[in-house]
Design a protein around this motif. Structure first.
Motif, short mmCIF file in Angstrom:
data_model
loop_
_atom_site.label_atom_id
_atom_site.label_comp_id
_atom_site.label_asym_id
_atom_site.label_seq_id
_atom_site.Cartn_x
_atom_site.Cartn_y
_atom_site.Cartn_z
N ILE A 44 0.83 -1.21 0.00
CA ILE A 44 0.00 0.00 0.00
C ILE A 44 0.86 1.25 0.00
CG2 ILE A 44 -1.56 1.37 1.44
CD1 ILE A 44 -3.04 -1.19 2.12
N THR A 45 1.89 1.29 0.84
CA THR A 45 2.74 2.49 0.86
C THR A 45 3.49 2.65 -0.46
OG1 THR A 45 4.50 1.20 1.97
CG2 THR A 45 3.03 2.51 3.38
N SER A 46 3.88 1.55 -1.09
CA SER A 46 4.56 1.64 -2.39
C SER A 46 3.64 2.27 -3.43
CB SER A 46 5.00 0.26 -2.85
OG SER A 46 5.94 -0.31 -1.96
N HIS A 47 2.37 1.87 -3.42
CA HIS A 47 1.42 2.43 -4.39
C HIS A 47 1.20 3.92 -4.16
CE1 HIS A 47 0.13 -1.09 -6.63
NE2 HIS A 47 0.09 -1.77 -5.51
N VAL A 48 1.08 4.33 -2.90
CA VAL A 48 0.84 5.75 -2.62
C VAL A 48 2.05 6.58 -3.02
CG1 VAL A 48 0.34 7.46 -0.83
CG2 VAL A 48 -0.83 5.24 -0.78
N VAL A 49 3.24 6.10 -2.73
CA VAL A 49 4.45 6.82 -3.14
C VAL A 49 4.51 6.94 -4.66
CG1 VAL A 49 6.99 6.71 -3.25
CG2 VAL A 49 5.81 6.25 -1.10
N PHE A 50 4.20 5.84 -5.36
CA PHE A 50 4.24 5.86 -6.82
C PHE A 50 3.22 6.85 -7.37
CE2 PHE A 50 2.97 4.29 -11.02
CZ PHE A 50 4.20 4.20 -11.65
N ALA A 51 2.01 6.88 -6.78
CA ALA A 51 0.98 7.82 -7.22
C ALA A 51 1.44 9.26 -7.08
CB ALA A 51 -0.31 7.58 -6.43
N ARG A 52 2.13 9.55 -5.98
CA ARG A 52 2.64 10.92 -5.78
C ARG A 52 3.78 11.21 -6.75
NH1 ARG A 52 1.18 12.10 -0.13
NH2 ARG A 52 -1.07 11.64 -0.22
N ALA A 53 4.60 10.19 -7.03
CA ALA A 53 5.76 10.41 -7.91
C ALA A 53 5.32 10.77 -9.33
CB ALA A 53 6.64 9.16 -7.94
N VAL A 54 4.22 10.17 -9.81
CA VAL A 54 3.76 10.46 -11.18
C VAL A 54 2.61 11.47 -11.19
CG1 VAL A 54 4.51 8.22 -12.04
CG2 VAL A 54 2.16 8.48 -11.22
N ASN A 55 2.39 12.12 -10.03
CA ASN A 55 1.40 13.20 -9.92
C ASN A 55 -0.02 12.76 -10.32
OD1 ASN A 55 3.34 15.11 -9.08
ND2 ASN A 55 3.93 15.50 -11.20
N LYS A 56 -0.43 11.60 -9.82
CA LYS A 56 -1.81 11.19 -10.07
C LYS A 56 -2.76 12.17 -9.39
CE LYS A 56 -1.49 6.18 -10.84
NZ LYS A 56 -1.99 4.86 -10.39
N PRO A 57 -3.88 12.51 -10.03
CA PRO A 57 -4.82 13.47 -9.46
C PRO A 57 -5.74 12.84 -8.42
CG PRO A 57 -5.65 12.72 -11.54
CD PRO A 57 -4.30 12.04 -11.36
N ILE A 58 -6.56 13.66 -7.82
CA ILE A 58 -7.57 13.15 -6.90
C ILE A 58 -8.53 12.25 -7.70
CG2 ILE A 58 -9.08 15.15 -7.23
CD1 ILE A 58 -9.89 14.83 -4.25
#
Length: 435
Positions: free
Chosen positions: A402-416
């Motif tokens: 779960i933490t890996s996915h959240v970090v990856f989402a922030r790294a590629v600037n996924k939106p809300i």
């Protein structure tokens, strides 16, 4: 910090791939959604891009495109251990590269530096009655650490959007470092008369957890926990716990808020709680026949379960159409180390009978066992007999993915994340216009 350096080296490539996909193929249609899918929990509808893990229907979970068998063979192992170090697994999930032993150890050492749990977390857990929900204690303990979030501090200091992932990674390493002691504290509070055991910095991640719940004298239990954590670390980014954490994280909530929400989803009987239900069903079967049941007795018991409108826990899977390779890995562990254990033998007898019964119904797409079918039996063998704690073990493991996915989402600037809802009348109108 090794993980930050590795992600930093790759983040521009990830962003470029995502940006090009959106720019050049933004109108490309992935799938059509049917009315049935909408009303059945959007089952099977692609809603996420999950490079960290993927459930192959015919071959099982893949971490960074490596199968479970490949992961077990290729990830580095501590001297004397047959199973990979958890630090190496986290490196792979975060970085998309198989680590060397030295890199796996570096992650483990980073965890040891950050493993001190704030006293207020224990006070929050202690405020629960001893017979309270172990998962509620875990979720509340994780949630309480939001007050120390490095991401929240950086955000309020106006850090640039492209750097959100750095403080999120920082929080993620803090959280995963503390999880073994928090989980162990809950176990000792509920089941060992609050006899707490301090962490041992000489031990690796999994062995230290085993030590803190009083199993440190049995190196085989440490091996089981290395395997257990690996098998439960991730499962795509669209199941209830992972998707809930992603959804909350997409609002730029910190990792503690996101993971606490994910744990709340994991606690449900249709998700993570299934592992305890499976073990309880096995135990009920074993005790009902006062020993290892015959095939005829298992058939009788299984059919009665189905006739009562219940499912046989541990069998079937929303995506898989084969025997779960994680089940196979646990089965091989038990066969190698305690093949005569009676609860394990009961589980194996069920494995021989139940798939055939489920296939007869004509309603089950996958009659084969999933990882839950053996989780509890293995823990039970080592004296971890408190089945209502098994989901905490699941949560301890799943925090890695779960933490890996959240970090990856922030790294590629996924939106809300903000899907669209329709009314029943709108659906009826759309259908009538087509007919």
């Amino acid at each position: 910090m090794i993980l930050e350096d590795r992600i930093e080296a790759n983040v521009s490539v990830w962003r470029e791939r995502v940006a090009r996909m959106i720019k050049e193929y933004g109108d490309f249609v992935i799938s059509n959604v049917t009315v049935q899918q909408i009303y059945s929990g959007i089952r099977g509808v692609p809603i996420q891009v999950s490079d960290i893990s993927f459930v192959d229907p015919d071959h099982g979970i893949r971490y960074r495109d490596y199968s479970i068998n490949e992961i077990l063979k290729l990830l580095p192992k501590a001297p004397g251990s047959k199973y990979p170090m958890v630090g190496g697994l986290y490196y792979l999930l975060m970085d998309n590269e198989l680590p060397t032993l030295s890199k796996a150890k570096e992650v483990e050492e980073e965890w040891k530096k950050r493993a001190t749990v704030p006293d207020y977390v224990f006070k929050i857990i202690d405020s629960f009655p001893d017979d309270g929900s172990a998962m509620a204690m875990l979720s509340a303990g994780v949630l309480s650490m939001s007050c120390d979030s490095k991401f929240s501090k950086a955000y309020h200091e106006s850090v640039g959007k492209n750097d959100y992932w750095k403080s999120t990674l920082d929080d993620s390493i803090d959280l995963t470092a503390r999880m073994p002691q928090i989980a162990a504290y809950i176990y000792n509070k509920k089941y060992r008369n609050n006899q707490q055991i301090d962490p041992d910095p000489k031990l690796d991640y999994a062995a230290n957890f085993a030590h803190m719940i009083g199993k440190g004298d049995d190196p085989l239990y440490s091996e089981l926990m290395r395997l257990f954590i690996l098998l439960h670390a991730d499962h795509e980014n669209a199941n209830v716990s992972a998707h809930t954490a992603h959804l909350v994280g997409s609002a730029l909530s910190d990792i503690y808020l996101s993971c606490s929400a994910g744990l709340n989803g994991l606690a449900g009987p249709l998700h993570g709680l299934a592992n305890q239900e499976c073990c309880n069903w096995l135990l009920d079967l074993y005790h009902f026949y006062q020993g290892i049941p015959s095939k005829e007795q298992i058939e009788e018991y299984a059919r009665k379960t189905l006739e009562d409108g219940k499912v046989i826990p541990g069998y079937g899977h929303a995506v898989l159409r084969c025997t779960d390779p994680r089940f196979t890995a646990e089965m091989e562990f038990a066969k190698a180390h305690f093949p005569d254990d009676e609860l394990f033998r009961t589980a194996m007898a069920v494995f021989e009978v139940v798939p055939g019964i489920l296939m007869e119904t004509g309603k089950v797409k996958n009659p084969w066992p999933n990882v839950d079918a053996l989780n509890g039996a293995l823990q039970y063998h080592f004296g971890v007999t408190e089945t209502d704690y098994y989901t905490v073990l699941f949560g301890l493991s799943r925090m890695l993915g779960i933490t890996s996915h959240v970090v990856f989402a922030r790294a590629v600037n996924k939106p809300i994340e903000r899907p669209k809802a329709l009314t029943t009348r709108m659906l009826e109108s759309m259908i009538s216009e087509q007919n």
